[in-house]
Motif scaffolding. Structure first.
Motif, PDB file in Angstrom:
ATOM      1  N   ALA A  91       0.821  -1.215   0.000  1.00  0.00           N
ATOM      2  CA  ALA A  91       0.000   0.000   0.000  1.00  0.00           C
ATOM      3  C   ALA A  91       0.853   1.263   0.000  1.00  0.00           C
ATOM      4  CB  ALA A  91      -0.927  -0.007   1.217  1.00  0.00           C
ATOM      5  N   THR A  92       1.860   1.316   0.877  1.00  0.00           N
ATOM      6  CA  THR A  92       2.661   2.536   0.979  1.00  0.00           C
ATOM      7  C   THR A  92       3.514   2.760  -0.267  1.00  0.00           C
ATOM      8  OG1 THR A  92       4.346   1.284   2.228  1.00  0.00           O
ATOM      9  CG2 THR A  92       2.721   2.523   3.496  1.00  0.00           C
ATOM     10  N   LEU A  93       4.035   1.692  -0.855  1.00  0.00           N
ATOM     11  CA  LEU A  93       4.787   1.840  -2.100  1.00  0.00           C
ATOM     12  C   LEU A  93       3.876   2.278  -3.235  1.00  0.00           C
ATOM     13  CD1 LEU A  93       7.096  -1.323  -1.911  1.00  0.00           C
ATOM     14  CD2 LEU A  93       7.821   1.070  -1.677  1.00  0.00           C
ATOM     15  N   TRP A  94       2.672   1.733  -3.272  1.00  0.00           N
ATOM     16  CA  TRP A  94       1.697   2.100  -4.313  1.00  0.00           C
ATOM     17  C   TRP A  94       1.332   3.573  -4.200  1.00  0.00           C
ATOM     18  CZ3 TRP A  94      -3.188   4.094  -4.824  1.00  0.00           C
ATOM     19  CH2 TRP A  94      -3.848   3.868  -6.036  1.00  0.00           C
ATOM     20  N   PHE A 129       6.138  10.096   4.527  1.00  0.00           N
ATOM     21  CA  PHE A 129       7.219   9.116   4.445  1.00  0.00           C
ATOM     22  C   PHE A 129       7.706   8.689   5.827  1.00  0.00           C
ATOM     23  CE2 PHE A 129       8.162  11.206   0.130  1.00  0.00           C
ATOM     24  CZ  PHE A 129       7.219  10.396  -0.480  1.00  0.00           C
ATOM     25  N   ALA A 130       7.634   9.587   6.805  1.00  0.00           N
ATOM     26  CA  ALA A 130       7.963   9.175   8.172  1.00  0.00           C
ATOM     27  C   ALA A 130       6.953   8.144   8.664  1.00  0.00           C
ATOM     28  CB  ALA A 130       7.988  10.387   9.098  1.00  0.00           C
ATOM     29  N   LEU A 131       5.672   8.367   8.341  1.00  0.00           N
ATOM     30  CA  LEU A 131       4.626   7.409   8.701  1.00  0.00           C
ATOM     31  C   LEU A 131       4.842   6.084   7.975  1.00  0.00           C
ATOM     32  CD1 LEU A 131       1.886   6.701  10.037  1.00  0.00           C
ATOM     33  CD2 LEU A 131       0.775   7.726   8.032  1.00  0.00           C
ATOM     34  N   ARG A 168      12.211  -0.068   4.655  1.00  0.00           N
ATOM     35  CA  ARG A 168      12.399   0.886   5.754  1.00  0.00           C
ATOM     36  C   ARG A 168      13.454   1.913   5.383  1.00  0.00           C
ATOM     37  NH1 ARG A 168      13.066  -3.575   9.052  1.00  0.00           N
ATOM     38  NH2 ARG A 168      15.167  -2.854   9.627  1.00  0.00           N
ATOM     39  N   GLN A 169      14.567   1.455   4.805  1.00  0.00           N
ATOM     40  CA  GLN A 169      15.646   2.369   4.413  1.00  0.00           C
ATOM     41  C   GLN A 169      15.201   3.293   3.279  1.00  0.00           C
ATOM     42  OE1 GLN A 169      18.353   2.635   6.312  1.00  0.00           O
ATOM     43  NE2 GLN A 169      17.357   1.024   7.526  1.00  0.00           N
ATOM     44  N   PHE A 170      14.375   2.772   2.399  1.00  0.00           N
ATOM     45  CA  PHE A 170      13.838   3.575   1.291  1.00  0.00           C
ATOM     46  C   PHE A 170      13.032   4.759   1.821  1.00  0.00           C
ATOM     47  CE2 PHE A 170      10.091   4.089  -1.628  1.00  0.00           C
ATOM     48  CZ  PHE A 170      10.756   4.736  -2.657  1.00  0.00           C
ATOM     49  N   PHE A 171      12.117   4.497   2.742  1.00  0.00           N
ATOM     50  CA  PHE A 171      11.291   5.583   3.265  1.00  0.00           C
ATOM     51  C   PHE A 171      12.083   6.498   4.199  1.00  0.00           C
ATOM     52  CE2 PHE A 171       7.578   2.793   2.151  1.00  0.00           C
ATOM     53  CZ  PHE A 171       7.049   3.675   1.214  1.00  0.00           C
ATOM     54  N   LYS A 172      13.083   5.957   4.846  1.00  0.00           N
ATOM     55  CA  LYS A 172      13.969   6.802   5.650  1.00  0.00           C
ATOM     56  C   LYS A 172      14.685   7.808   4.752  1.00  0.00           C
ATOM     57  CE  LYS A 172      17.818   6.476   8.947  1.00  0.00           C
ATOM     58  NZ  LYS A 172      18.751   5.552   9.654  1.00  0.00           N
ATOM     59  N   ARG A 173      15.143   7.336   3.582  1.00  0.00           N
ATOM     60  CA  ARG A 173      15.803   8.238   2.627  1.00  0.00           C
ATOM     61  C   ARG A 173      14.835   9.279   2.095  1.00  0.00           C
ATOM     62  NH1 ARG A 173      15.993   8.257  -2.817  1.00  0.00           N
ATOM     63  NH2 ARG A 173      15.271   6.115  -3.090  1.00  0.00           N
ATOM     64  N   LEU A 174      13.612   8.861   1.769  1.00  0.00           N
ATOM     65  CA  LEU A 174      12.628   9.810   1.246  1.00  0.00           C
ATOM     66  C   LEU A 174      12.269  10.871   2.276  1.00  0.00           C
ATOM     67  CD1 LEU A 174      10.105   7.715  -0.884  1.00  0.00           C
ATOM     68  CD2 LEU A 174      12.199   8.864  -1.569  1.00  0.00           C
ATOM     69  N   THR A 175      12.188  10.472   3.543  1.00  0.00           N
ATOM     70  CA  THR A 175      11.911  11.447   4.609  1.00  0.00           C
ATOM     71  C   THR A 175      13.017  12.486   4.683  1.00  0.00           C
ATOM     72  OG1 THR A 175      10.753   9.734   5.881  1.00  0.00           O
ATOM     73  CG2 THR A 175      11.399  11.726   7.068  1.00  0.00           C
ATOM     74  N   SER A 176      14.260  12.022   4.612  1.00  0.00           N
ATOM     75  CA  SER A 176      15.404  12.930   4.654  1.00  0.00           C
ATOM     76  C   SER A 176      15.407  13.867   3.449  1.00  0.00           C
ATOM     77  CB  SER A 176      16.703  12.116   4.694  1.00  0.00           C
ATOM     78  OG  SER A 176      17.833  12.959   4.669  1.00  0.00           O
TER      79      SER A 176
END
Length: 334
Positions: free
Chosen positions: A15-18, A107-109, A120-128
């Motif tokens: 869901a989150t990737l979509w 992205f933090a959510l 997890r690392q993907f969304f961590k990068r997007l948040t940054s």
């Protein structure tokens, strides 16, 4: 990536990737258009264009490894880079500053909803990256004098505790409302600030929409943004605080659409969702009783506006359906 390197993605990660794919393809289309007219921040916009492409490549790789269909999202057919300039001085940075605020929260959510390490690392990068975009756009807008700082207040010299329940009053006509505290000011200031950008976005969308029903919908969006800005601005003025304003980022007189109605409707839906969340937070953290009521009333208006937009998107076949959970009731009917 081979399927043996990682466990299968969960429904939450799907869901989150979509949802990220939808949002990032939308961002690319705005960048396609803004890159043509921006002469001063080409390097900044190109950096975030390249990052969006990289993010989409990651999602495609994950979906392909899982045997999942790649979403449609938004393509080059949803943007007309030959259209005249729809917004004037610095609006592109104002828009991306707003989007960076949305992305930081999303992205933090999503990171906290992910279990597989690479995701997890993907969304961590997007948040940054979203936080970096916020820093860069805010710095440039402040240097240009386009946005102003929130109001300053006298620094507290000692700690106080609330001793009277009247601190939470605000609905009684006979009693004078107390002045706002800094938490309430910050939340109202943020809501007014984002609706100023949203209002200009809706004005431009209303000028260029192809479908008459969509055009009228964006006019409603203009009126709703103005209502929110006016009513919350009056709350600030009651405490002798001037609400934020800007001389830049206005819609031009162009009526040639740079974006498809589908893209503009999705963007409006995303901003409405963000507005609902901001209103909920504003109401939850406000201690003066009139403020949660006002936030609730405005939240109801935003919800009804978003619901109407969803119906328009469905009627025109513009709402891409998220991946579904298996319908066991249907499957067991034989």
């Amino acid at each position: 990536m081979s399927s043996s390197q990682h466990p299968p993605i969960t429904s939450t990660e799907l869901a989150t990737l979509w949802m990220t794919y939808q949002e990032k393809t939308m961002i690319l289309r705005f960048l396609d258009y803004f890159l043509k007219y921006n002469e001063n921040e080409q390097q900044l916009l190109q950096l975030h264009y390249d990052r969006a492409v990289k993010s989409l490549d990651f999602i495609k790789t994950v979906f392909q490894a899982e045997g999942a269909a790649i979403p449609t999202g938004f393509t080059e057919n949803d943007v007309n880079t030959e259209a005249p300039k729809l917004y004037d001085f610095m609006f592109d940075l104002m828009y991306f500053r707003l989007m960076s605020q949305i992305e930081t929260g999303l992205f933090a959510l999503y990171s906290n909803m992910s279990y597989r390490n690479d995701i997890r690392q993907f969304f961590k990068r997007l948040t940054s990256e979203a936080q970096e975009l916020y820093d860069q756009s805010t710095h440039l807008l402040m240097d240009a004098g386009v946005i102003s700082r929130p109001p300053y207040v006298s620094m507290p010299k000692e700690v106080h505790f609330v001793k009277d329940t009247n601190y939470m009053d605000g609905l009684k006509w006979v009693s004078e409302k107390r002045s706002l505290n800094t938490i309430e000011v910050s939340l109202i200031q943020h809501a007014v600030d984002t609706n100023l950008v949203g209002m200009q976005l809706m004005i431009g969308f209303a000028q260029v929409a192809n479908e008459q029903k969509v055009r009228k919908y964006f006019v409603k969006g203009m009126e709703l943004s103005k209502k929110i800005e006016t009513e919350l601005g009056d709350v600030l003025r009651h405490s002798y605080i001037e609400p934020p304003a800007t001389h830049a980022g206005k819609a031009t007189t162009s009526t040639v659409p740079p974006f498809s109605d589908k893209l503009m409707m999705y963007t409006t839906s995303l901003l409405s969702t963000f507005g609902l969340g901001s209103n909920a937070i504003g109401g939850a953290f406000s201690l003066r009783s009139d403020l949660p009521v006002k936030m609730l009333q405005l939240g109801k208006d935003i919800y009804n506006f978003a619901k109407e937009g969803g119906k328009i998107m469905i009627q025109h076949g513009w709402m891409e359906e998220p991946p579904q959970i298996e319908d066991r009731n249907q499957l067991t009917k034989g």
